[in-house]
Write a protein that holds these residues in place. Structure first.
Motif, PDB file in Angstrom:
ATOM      1  N   THR A  36       0.795  -1.165  -0.069  1.00 55.61           N
ATOM      2  CA  THR A  36      -0.142  -0.024   0.058  1.00 55.61           C
ATOM      3  C   THR A  36       0.972   1.288  -0.184  1.00 55.61           C
ATOM      4  OG1 THR A  36      -1.682  -1.091   1.352  1.00 55.61           O
ATOM      5  CG2 THR A  36      -1.853   1.078   1.187  1.00 55.61           C
ATOM      6  N   TYR A 239      -1.798  -1.309  -9.540  1.00 57.33           N
ATOM      7  CA  TYR A 239      -2.149  -0.734  -8.503  1.00 57.33           C
ATOM      8  C   TYR A 239      -3.495  -0.348  -8.552  1.00 57.33           C
ATOM      9  CZ  TYR A 239       2.782  -0.516  -6.952  1.00 57.33           C
ATOM     10  OH  TYR A 239       4.014  -0.789  -6.517  1.00 57.33           O
ATOM     11  N   ARG A 240      -4.274  -0.713  -7.191  1.00 58.71           N
ATOM     12  CA  ARG A 240      -5.704  -0.264  -7.271  1.00 58.71           C
ATOM     13  C   ARG A 240      -5.857   1.103  -6.657  1.00 58.71           C
ATOM     14  NH1 ARG A 240      -7.333  -4.370  -4.481  1.00 58.71           N
ATOM     15  NH2 ARG A 240      -7.555  -3.318  -2.548  1.00 58.71           N
ATOM     16  N   PHE A 241      -6.738   1.789  -7.480  1.00 55.73           N
ATOM     17  CA  PHE A 241      -7.006   3.050  -6.902  1.00 55.73           C
ATOM     18  C   PHE A 241      -8.127   2.871  -5.891  1.00 55.73           C
ATOM     19  CE2 PHE A 241      -9.673   7.493  -7.869  1.00 55.73           C
ATOM     20  CZ  PHE A 241      -9.169   8.126  -7.051  1.00 55.73           C
ATOM     21  N   GLU A 242      -7.588   2.777  -4.662  1.00 57.23           N
ATOM     22  CA  GLU A 242      -8.292   2.186  -3.373  1.00 57.23           C
ATOM     23  C   GLU A 242      -9.311   3.301  -2.887  1.00 57.23           C
ATOM     24  OE1 GLU A 242      -9.773  -0.449  -0.504  1.00 57.23           O
ATOM     25  OE2 GLU A 242      -8.878  -0.624  -2.436  1.00 57.23           O
ATOM     26  N   THR A 252      -4.712   6.613  -1.806  1.00 52.54           N
ATOM     27  CA  THR A 252      -4.397   5.485  -1.386  1.00 52.54           C
ATOM     28  C   THR A 252      -4.486   4.485  -2.692  1.00 52.54           C
ATOM     29  OG1 THR A 252      -5.115   5.794   0.577  1.00 52.54           O
ATOM     30  CG2 THR A 252      -4.828   3.376   0.088  1.00 52.54           C
ATOM     31  N   LEU A 253      -3.346   3.800  -3.035  1.00 50.76           N
ATOM     32  CA  LEU A 253      -3.065   2.845  -3.961  1.00 50.76           C
ATOM     33  C   LEU A 253      -2.601   1.350  -3.390  1.00 50.76           C
ATOM     34  CD1 LEU A 253      -0.904   4.707  -6.976  1.00 50.76           C
ATOM     35  CD2 LEU A 253      -3.500   4.408  -6.577  1.00 50.76           C
ATOM     36  N   LYS A 255      -1.393  -2.431  -4.335  1.00 47.82           N
ATOM     37  CA  LYS A 255      -0.677  -3.294  -5.342  1.00 47.82           C
ATOM     38  C   LYS A 255      -1.709  -4.499  -5.551  1.00 47.82           C
ATOM     39  CE  LYS A 255       3.483  -4.401  -4.815  1.00 47.82           C
ATOM     40  NZ  LYS A 255       5.025  -5.128  -4.430  1.00 47.82           N
TER      41      LYS A 255
END
Length: 394
Positions: A36, A239-242, A252-253, A255
């Protein structure tokens, strides 16, 4: 003796500075070993590469009841007032005050630029007609918003003008986050799309990679913009755009190690399988469509929009024998031309959640014969987009 003392003090200060620099945490430097990463952003004036829109404010007569009092300027006729809410999650009203009126036979507006609730010290500006190629100059304004812990003062820019006799307002800012992963340079940008007048980020925010390994992106297209929950590509690491903070200062990204097996509707990943009922009561399964490219074409017939529906029929007439095209909308009438999916049909709910996601949509999803999303685009762009897809296929 005095010289030796002075020299000693100098070295003590020098070592203290060096020690502080060693202990100083440099922002936005990360390792690929981290699952993260938290990226701090900066607010940038203007659109940048993003296509920011306008909203329709509802101005009210000044005799109405408002959440707070303000000092009105003199010499402005037909005054109307609009409170632009800056923090939707706060119970207390935090607003930017905007007035609309007439002066010297011209329509004018005033923005409470310094947020002091006194609009006698702010500029009176003529309300210009909006030209999409050259919009009116943005007005800087201060406002209050929560940073998650306390209420803080922030500033942004508003573009205000008229189009077809209506007043439009659009926030003119986007966010930039510059960072490194294993000393590789990246830059991401974020813009708020859901409500173009909103000062808060979150639902409707879209992210895009603006620079990958120092190589700048020159233009953005629909498929470059990712929603919260979707993946961005950082030098073939995904990376997910959290999430994004309310005021947009922290992204927050997380992996994502399994991009190849990921299912969703963003470009490059596996398309969700579906089974739907058409308005002709035929059952259509995605497993039976793999022999051709499939386009799921959303149109929006609500609000008097005929253009997006006409675009489907043009696409069907031109490409219907080459590819599968599924037309999706609500309140559809039976037609002998094409395959039509009612987005309000209860049986089609899962399909709706994957491929429409909102009541009004004009997004087309292109599914390849390998069942991966090849592209997505606005239905009104179908001529240029499908020509490219057909050429690549051949």
């Amino acid at each position: 003796m005095k010289f030796i003392f002075t020299l000693s003090v100098f070295f003590i200060l020098l070592f203290a500075i060096i020690g502080c620099q060693k202990n100083k945490i440099i922002e936005n430097q990360f390792s690929s070993l981290s699952d993260t990463i938290f990226i701090k952003t900066k607010i940038i004036k203007g659109n940048g590469l993003f296509d920011l829109g306008f909203g329709h404010p509802k101005f009210k007569d000044t005799l109405n009841t408002f959440s707070n009092s303000i000092v009105y300027p003199k010499g402005i006729k037909n005054l109307k007032r609009f409170q632009l809410k800056t923090d939707f999650k706060e119970k207390k009203d935090y607003n930017v005050e905007i007035l609309l009126g007439n002066k010297n036979n011209k329509q004018v507006f005033i923005v409470d630029e310094n947020n002091n609730k006194d609009l006698t010290d702010d500029l009176v500006r003529e309300c210009e007609k909006i030209s999409w190629n050259s919009p009116p100059k943005a007005v800087k304004c201060e406002y209050l918003i929560s940073n998650g812990k306390q209420i803080v003062k922030e500033s942004s820019w508003l573009c205000i003008g008229s189009a077809k006799g209506k007043i439009l307002i659009g926030k003119r800012e986007h966010l930039i986050g510059q960072f490194t992963i294993d000393n590789e340079n990246f830059e991401i940008g974020v813009a708020g799309y859901r409500n173009p007048m909103s000062f808060t980020y979150g639902f409707g925010s879209k992210i895009s990679v603006l620079s990958n390994l120092g190589v700048k992106t020159e233009t953005l297209v629909k498929s470059d913009l990712m929603n919260i929950g979707e993946l961005i590509n950082l030098n073939n690491k995904f990376y997910r755009f959290e999430s994004i903070s309310r005021k947009g200062d922290l992204i927050t990204l997380i992996k994502e190690e399994n991009f190849e097996t990921k299912i969703g509707t963003q470009k490059g990943i596996i398309a969700p399988t579906f089974e739907v009922i058409s308005i002709a009561r035929d059952t259509i399964r995605s497993s039976n469509l793999n022999s051709k490219i499939t386009i799921i074409a959303n149109s929006c017939g609500c609000g008097g929009d005929k253009k997006s529906t006409e675009a489907f029929y043009e696409m069907e007439k031109s490409l219907g024998k080459l590819i599968n095209i599924l037309h999706v909308d609500s309140n559809l009438k039976k037609s002998d031309i094409g395959i039509h999916i009612d987005s309000e049909e209860e049986f089609n709910k899962n399909f709706y959640n994957n491929y429409r996601k909102q009541y009004c949509s004009r997004i087309c999803y292109v599914i390849g014969m390998d069942n991966r999303i090849m592209d997505k685009f606005n239905i009104n762009e179908w001529k240029t987009k499908t020509a490219k897809i057909i050429n690549e296929k051949n």
